[in-house]
Design an enzyme around this catalytic site. Structure first.
Site, PDB file in Angstrom:
ATOM      1  N   TYR A   1       0.793  -1.184  -0.189  1.00  0.00           N
ATOM      2  CA  TYR A   1       0.106  -0.137   0.068  1.00  0.00           C
ATOM      3  C   TYR A   1       0.893   1.005   0.007  1.00  0.00           C
ATOM      4  CZ  TYR A   1      -2.725   3.654   2.068  1.00  0.00           C
ATOM      5  OH  TYR A   1      -3.671   4.915   2.041  1.00  0.00           O
TER       6      TYR A   1
ATOM      7  N   GLU B   1      -2.814   7.609  -4.412  1.00  0.00           N
ATOM      8  CA  GLU B   1      -2.884   6.327  -3.953  1.00  0.00           C
ATOM      9  C   GLU B   1      -2.668   5.051  -4.820  1.00  0.00           C
ATOM     10  OE1 GLU B   1      -5.476   5.309  -0.606  1.00  0.00           O
ATOM     11  OE2 GLU B   1      -6.249   3.959  -1.888  1.00  0.00           O
TER      12      GLU B   1
END
Ligand code: GDP
Ligand code: MN
Length: 357
Positions: free
Chosen positions: A100, A179
């Site tokens: 992530y 992201e």
């Protein structure tokens, strides 16, 4: 403004971030003509602005023979209430590990903050995996190597160029959030399997992004003339000059228990042409049978305004309150053409209430 995944991936790709081969389809049958480019094993991802899309049934796997069927199934779903209008069909990656990474603005230091976790994917919020966090000076074009090492920990160094590219996207696109979740390793290398990009609304013009792609025809018209225009759900049309005066008009309508149909601020120096367009615009809203025009002259000349109202020649009743330059001339023009011009805002709004349904 939050971009859809495929839009974000187009941008990521331009910055050198590897993204899976993919095509956007708007109907199930379209998938067949693209399987040759994308490959036989695909992932279908609903392009909806919804968090937790995968868990909500918005990401499906399919093989060549089941592709149309799967696409049809996905188009028929709504994901957390949002209908699926387009699907990103991508080559299926052989994921070895999911990471992530996100970049946002840290509120307290007012600098970009990068978060990285060794265990990305759909469970990111519930996994106990440590999230590492570094702050980078916005003056730097790249993430300094010592910060990159701190961020990655034991994760593979081959992720670094992608994270650096993401940082460049973040800076150059005036992003509030960039992201990748999951950022994955595969036998073919590193990929951004998902992409999220939120652009600062104040930067949309600079970024050449059309603001609010779902503008109604009237809102587009208002934008063309540079009016500040908002549609409400009442029946009394409102036109003012200056945000303050226009808001006060709305407040007064509310005070008399009426309901305004809109907010329209024509801006300074409203000439005949602009007034005419404004009046026609508001008159075109369904359910509007009366319009209050509340203008304070200064640079705005009342005779020009009167001529604009007369030229607009609309069917709703137009009630005018204006004061300022050439007021008397304006009043006579209006009176001569059967329009009511009242002395105060209060009187104009009360007169409108008598006409409003
Ligand atoms: P989100 O739920 O909106 O975040 O959708 P994602 O695009 O992140 O996809 C959800 C999950 O599907 C990912 O976390 C992956 O685990 C899985 N996934 C997505 N693309 C692929 C792929 O190409 N191959 C495999 N094996 N899994 C994938
Ligand atoms: Mn995701």
């Amino acid at each position: 403004m939050k971009l859809l995944e495929y839009e974000a991936k187009e941008i990521f790709s331009k910055y050198g971030i590897p993204v899976p081969k993919g095509v956007l389809i708007r109907a199930p049958e379209e998938v067949m003509e693209h399987l040759a480019e994308v490959g036989d094993a695909v992932v279908m991802k609903a392009q909806v602005d919804v968090g937790g899309r995968g868990k909500a049934g918005g990401v499906l796997f399919a093989g060549g023979t089941t592709a149309v069927e799967t696409a049809r199934e996905l188009f028929s779903r709504d994901i957390k209430g949002v209908p699926v209008r387009s699907i990103l069909v991508e080559e299926r990656l052989l994921i070895e590990h999911e990471y992530y990474v996100s970049i946002a603005v840290d509120r307290s230091s007012r600098q970009p903050v990068i978060l990285f976790a060794d265990a990305g994917g759909v469970e990111i919020e519930s996994t106990a995996s440590a999230v590492r966090r570094v702050i980078v000076s916005p003056l730097l074009r790249n993430i300094p190597p010592f910060l990159m090492r701190e961020l990655l920990g034991d994760a593979p160094k081959e992720l670094a160029p992608t994270i650096n590219s993401l940082y460049r996207v973040f800076q150059e696109k005036d992003a509030m959030l960039a992201e990748i979740n999951p950022l994955v390793t595969t036998p073919q290398g590193v990929y951004a399997a998902d992409a999220k990009l939120i652009i600062d609304d104040n930067a949309l013009a600079r970024q050449g992004i059309a603001v609010n792609r779902d503008l109604s025809a009237r809102e587009r018209e208002a934008e063309k003339h540079g009016f500040s225009y908002v549609e409400l759900d009442g029946s009394i049309g409102v036109i003012g000059n200056g945000a303050g005066l226009t808001m006060s008009t709305l407040d007064l309508i509310e005070y008399y228990r009426g309901r305004a149909a809109n907010f329209l601020d024509v801006g300074g120096g409203a000439d005949q042409e602009r007034v005419m367009h404004a009046v026609r615009l508001v008159a075109s809203m369904p359910g509007v049978n009366v319009i209050v025009v509340n203008l304070l002259g200064g640079i705005t000349r009342c005779d020009e305004v009167a001529r604009g109202i007369i030229a607009a020649d609309v069917s709703p009743t137009v009630i005018v309150r204006m004061a300022g330059t050439n007021e008397e001339e304006g009043r006579q023009l209006l009176a001569g053409n059967g329009y009511r011009m009242l002395e105060s805002m209060d009187a104009a709004v009360r007169a409108a209430m008598e006409v409003a349904p």
